[in-house]
Write a protein that holds these residues in place. Structure first.
Motif, PDB file in Angstrom:
ATOM      1  N   VAL A  83       0.858  -1.179   0.000  1.00 25.61           N
ATOM      2  CA  VAL A  83       0.000   0.000   0.000  1.00 25.61           C
ATOM      3  C   VAL A  83       0.902   1.240   0.000  1.00 25.61           C
ATOM      4  CG1 VAL A  83      -1.762   1.274   1.274  1.00 25.61           C
ATOM      5  CG2 VAL A  83      -1.801  -1.224   1.244  1.00 25.61           C
ATOM      6  N   GLY A  84       0.635   2.129  -0.915  1.00 21.83           N
ATOM      7  CA  GLY A  84       1.414   3.360  -0.997  1.00 21.83           C
ATOM      8  C   GLY A  84       2.597   3.262  -1.931  1.00 21.83           C
ATOM      9  N   GLU A  85       2.871   2.060  -2.438  1.00 17.46           N
ATOM     10  CA  GLU A  85       3.979   1.919  -3.380  1.00 17.46           C
ATOM     11  C   GLU A  85       3.423   1.991  -4.790  1.00 17.46           C
ATOM     12  OE1 GLU A  85       7.362  -0.884  -1.316  1.00 17.46           O
ATOM     13  OE2 GLU A  85       5.936  -1.787  -2.674  1.00 17.46           O
ATOM     14  N   GLY A  86       4.250   2.375  -5.709  1.00 18.47           N
ATOM     15  CA  GLY A  86       3.856   2.393  -7.103  1.00 18.47           C
ATOM     16  C   GLY A  86       5.048   2.018  -7.967  1.00 18.47           C
ATOM     17  N   GLU A  87       4.760   1.761  -9.171  1.00 16.19           N
ATOM     18  CA  GLU A  87       5.822   1.374 -10.092  1.00 16.19           C
ATOM     19  C   GLU A  87       6.106   2.551 -11.002  1.00 16.19           C
ATOM     20  OE1 GLU A  87       6.914  -2.213 -13.222  1.00 16.19           O
ATOM     21  OE2 GLU A  87       4.875  -1.997 -12.509  1.00 16.19           O
ATOM     22  N   ILE A  88       7.372   2.852 -11.177  1.00 17.08           N
ATOM     23  CA  ILE A  88       7.784   3.925 -12.073  1.00 17.08           C
ATOM     24  C   ILE A  88       8.219   3.273 -13.372  1.00 17.08           C
ATOM     25  CG2 ILE A  88       9.427   5.781 -12.451  1.00 17.08           C
ATOM     26  CD1 ILE A  88       9.595   6.043  -9.395  1.00 17.08           C
ATOM     27  N   ILE A  89       7.608   3.698 -14.462  1.00 17.66           N
ATOM     28  CA  ILE A  89       7.922   3.130 -15.756  1.00 17.66           C
ATOM     29  C   ILE A  89       8.748   4.143 -16.542  1.00 17.66           C
ATOM     30  CG2 ILE A  89       6.968   2.278 -17.924  1.00 17.66           C
ATOM     31  CD1 ILE A  89       4.477   1.438 -16.327  1.00 17.66           C
ATOM     32  N   LEU A  90       9.924   3.728 -16.958  1.00 24.09           N
ATOM     33  CA  LEU A  90      10.807   4.586 -17.750  1.00 24.09           C
ATOM     34  C   LEU A  90      10.783   4.108 -19.186  1.00 24.09           C
ATOM     35  CD1 LEU A  90      13.850   4.678 -15.309  1.00 24.09           C
ATOM     36  CD2 LEU A  90      12.086   6.408 -15.582  1.00 24.09           C
ATOM     37  N   ASN A  91      10.578   5.067 -20.094  1.00 26.44           N
ATOM     38  CA  ASN A  91      10.569   4.700 -21.513  1.00 26.44           C
ATOM     39  C   ASN A  91      11.962   4.245 -21.951  1.00 26.44           C
ATOM     40  OD1 ASN A  91       7.876   5.285 -21.868  1.00 26.44           O
ATOM     41  ND2 ASN A  91       8.278   7.436 -22.356  1.00 26.44           N
ATOM     42  N   GLY A  92      12.023   3.124 -22.675  1.00 23.99           N
ATOM     43  CA  GLY A  92      13.289   2.626 -23.210  1.00 23.99           C
ATOM     44  C   GLY A  92      14.073   1.770 -22.237  1.00 23.99           C
ATOM     45  N   TYR A  93      13.593   1.605 -21.025  1.00 26.86           N
ATOM     46  CA  TYR A  93      14.305   0.780 -20.052  1.00 26.86           C
ATOM     47  C   TYR A  93      13.678  -0.607 -20.018  1.00 26.86           C
ATOM     48  CZ  TYR A  93      16.082  -0.989 -15.626  1.00 26.86           C
ATOM     49  OH  TYR A  93      16.673  -1.756 -14.662  1.00 26.86           O
ATOM     50  N   LYS A  94      14.534  -1.604 -20.171  1.00 28.45           N
ATOM     51  CA  LYS A  94      14.048  -2.984 -20.124  1.00 28.45           C
ATOM     52  C   LYS A  94      14.421  -3.594 -18.778  1.00 28.45           C
ATOM     53  CE  LYS A  94      14.494  -3.754 -25.052  1.00 28.45           C
ATOM     54  NZ  LYS A  94      15.110  -4.531 -26.117  1.00 28.45           N
ATOM     55  N   LYS A  95      13.443  -4.208 -18.164  1.00 30.84           N
ATOM     56  CA  LYS A  95      13.718  -4.868 -16.893  1.00 30.84           C
ATOM     57  C   LYS A  95      14.522  -6.138 -17.145  1.00 30.84           C
ATOM     58  CE  LYS A  95       9.670  -5.547 -15.084  1.00 30.84           C
ATOM     59  NZ  LYS A  95       8.585  -5.807 -14.137  1.00 30.84           N
ATOM     60  N   ASN A  96      15.449  -6.390 -16.260  1.00 32.55           N
ATOM     61  CA  ASN A  96      16.186  -7.654 -16.329  1.00 32.55           C
ATOM     62  C   ASN A  96      15.321  -8.735 -15.718  1.00 32.55           C
ATOM     63  OD1 ASN A  96      18.379  -6.397 -17.428  1.00 32.55           O
ATOM     64  ND2 ASN A  96      19.429  -6.094 -15.470  1.00 32.55           N
ATOM     65  N   SER A  97      15.046  -9.717 -16.519  1.00 34.77           N
ATOM     66  CA  SER A  97      14.277 -10.836 -15.976  1.00 34.77           C
ATOM     67  C   SER A  97      15.127 -12.089 -16.089  1.00 34.77           C
ATOM     68  CB  SER A  97      12.959 -11.012 -16.738  1.00 34.77           C
ATOM     69  OG  SER A  97      13.231 -11.287 -18.087  1.00 34.77           O
ATOM     70  N   ILE A  98      15.028 -12.890 -15.099  1.00 36.16           N
ATOM     71  CA  ILE A  98      15.793 -14.132 -15.077  1.00 36.16           C
ATOM     72  C   ILE A  98      14.971 -15.202 -15.774  1.00 36.16           C
ATOM     73  CG2 ILE A  98      16.824 -15.891 -13.614  1.00 36.16           C
ATOM     74  CD1 ILE A  98      17.096 -13.737 -11.445  1.00 36.16           C
ATOM     75  N   SER A  99      15.568 -15.825 -16.735  1.00 34.00           N
ATOM     76  CA  SER A  99      14.863 -16.910 -17.419  1.00 34.00           C
ATOM     77  C   SER A  99      15.775 -18.122 -17.472  1.00 34.00           C
ATOM     78  CB  SER A  99      14.458 -16.487 -18.830  1.00 34.00           C
ATOM     79  OG  SER A  99      15.614 -16.222 -19.586  1.00 34.00           O
ATOM     80  N   TYR A 100      15.165 -19.244 -17.546  1.00 35.82           N
ATOM     81  CA  TYR A 100      15.905 -20.493 -17.565  1.00 35.82           C
ATOM     82  C   TYR A 100      15.568 -21.265 -18.819  1.00 35.82           C
ATOM     83  CZ  TYR A 100      16.955 -19.672 -12.702  1.00 35.82           C
ATOM     84  OH  TYR A 100      17.396 -19.136 -11.542  1.00 35.82           O
ATOM     85  N   SER A 101      16.561 -21.933 -19.312  1.00 37.64           N
ATOM     86  CA  SER A 101      16.318 -22.909 -20.366  1.00 37.64           C
ATOM     87  C   SER A 101      16.237 -24.252 -19.666  1.00 37.64           C
ATOM     88  CB  SER A 101      17.473 -22.908 -21.374  1.00 37.64           C
ATOM     89  OG  SER A 101      17.353 -24.003 -22.237  1.00 37.64           O
ATOM     90  N   MET A 102      15.157 -24.923 -19.809  1.00 42.00           N
ATOM     91  CA  MET A 102      14.930 -26.163 -19.075  1.00 42.00           C
ATOM     92  C   MET A 102      15.599 -27.361 -19.745  1.00 42.00           C
ATOM     93  SD  MET A 102      13.478 -25.025 -16.531  1.00 42.00           S
ATOM     94  CE  MET A 102      13.086 -26.477 -15.640  1.00 42.00           C
ATOM     95  N   GLY A 103      16.764 -27.182 -20.295  1.00 43.18           N
ATOM     96  CA  GLY A 103      17.431 -28.290 -20.975  1.00 43.18           C
ATOM     97  C   GLY A 103      16.892 -28.397 -22.380  1.00 43.18           C
ATOM     98  N   SER A 104      17.297 -29.385 -23.044  1.00 46.58           N
ATOM     99  CA  SER A 104      16.858 -29.594 -24.416  1.00 46.58           C
ATOM    100  C   SER A 104      15.867 -30.733 -24.466  1.00 46.58           C
ATOM    101  CB  SER A 104      18.060 -29.934 -25.303  1.00 46.58           C
ATOM    102  OG  SER A 104      18.989 -28.893 -25.270  1.00 46.58           O
ATOM    103  N   TYR A 105      14.992 -30.635 -25.410  1.00 44.32           N
ATOM    104  CA  TYR A 105      14.002 -31.697 -25.596  1.00 44.32           C
ATOM    105  C   TYR A 105      14.568 -32.729 -26.552  1.00 44.32           C
ATOM    106  CZ  TYR A 105       9.862 -34.158 -27.114  1.00 44.32           C
ATOM    107  OH  TYR A 105       8.972 -35.138 -27.413  1.00 44.32           O
ATOM    108  N   TYR A 106      14.559 -33.959 -26.151  1.00 40.97           N
ATOM    109  CA  TYR A 106      15.038 -35.035 -27.011  1.00 40.97           C
ATOM    110  C   TYR A 106      13.911 -36.027 -27.216  1.00 40.97           C
ATOM    111  CZ  TYR A 106      19.749 -33.387 -26.261  1.00 40.97           C
ATOM    112  OH  TYR A 106      20.873 -32.627 -26.241  1.00 40.97           O
ATOM    113  N   LYS A 107      13.711 -36.350 -28.445  1.00 43.52           N
ATOM    114  CA  LYS A 107      12.735 -37.388 -28.731  1.00 43.52           C
ATOM    115  C   LYS A 107      13.323 -38.722 -28.303  1.00 43.52           C
ATOM    116  CE  LYS A 107      10.754 -35.155 -32.769  1.00 43.52           C
ATOM    117  NZ  LYS A 107      10.546 -35.244 -34.209  1.00 43.52           N
ATOM    118  N   ASN A 108      12.459 -39.650 -28.040  1.00 43.31           N
ATOM    119  CA  ASN A 108      12.939 -40.995 -27.722  1.00 43.31           C
ATOM    120  C   ASN A 108      13.753 -41.516 -28.886  1.00 43.31           C
ATOM    121  OD1 ASN A 108      11.758 -41.070 -25.236  1.00 43.31           O
ATOM    122  ND2 ASN A 108       9.936 -42.136 -25.917  1.00 43.31           N
TER     123      ASN A 108
END
Length: 152
Positions: A83-108
């Motif tokens: 409560v009382g917080e807000g998000e400041i959005i800056l034009n042209g700024y990209k947030k760093n998001s952590i993403s994972y590659s869950m390995g590779s898919y291999y067919k049987n």
């Protein structure tokens, strides 16, 4: 050479050719085994990568359970604010998001089921040709012997 020996020799040659061809190109041959080894190595590498990702996720999970500041930061990334917080959005700024590659898919692994009909056919043809060749060579040697006897 007697006809029985020629036939047995041809059968033996057919068996040897079939065995050698099956050793290399058969369903349990050298080529199929090498394909399985490559596939196994890919699976082992994928398993190692998944283990590393699992360890990283466990560390992050432990931190999320205990670190309240981290929980608040992650909640803000998801769009939840106190409560009382807000998000400041800056034009042209990209947030760093952590993403994972869950390995590779291999067919049987699809083992190519090969019937050995082409190997059997080739071996049989070689056996028949060897029998015919031995027969022709025997007939030629008989002709030369008869010529030599008539010339003497």
């Amino acid at each position: 050479m007697k006809p029985g020996y020629r036939l047995l020799s041809s059968i033996y040659i057919t068996f040897i050719v079939y065995s050698l061809l099956s050793l290399v190109w058969g369903p349990a041959g050298i080529l199929q085994t090498s394909l399985l080894k490559v596939y196994k190595n890919r699976l082992v590498q994928n398993t190692i990568e998944l283990g590393v990702i699992s360890n990283q996720l466990e560390l992050q999970f432990d931190r999320l359970r205990t670190d309240e500041d981290l929980i608040a930061l992650k909640a803000r990334e998801l769009g939840f604010f106190r409560v009382g917080e807000g998000e400041i959005i800056l034009n042209g700024y990209k947030k760093n998001s952590i993403s994972y590659s869950m390995g590779s898919y291999y067919k049987n692994f699809n083992k190519k089921i090969t019937d050995n009909s082409h190997i059997r056919l080739f071996s049989t043809i070689i056996g028949i040709l060897s029998f015919l060749l031995m027969t022709i060579l025997k007939d030629n040697s008989n002709v030369h012997r008869q010529k030599n006897k008539t010339n003497s």
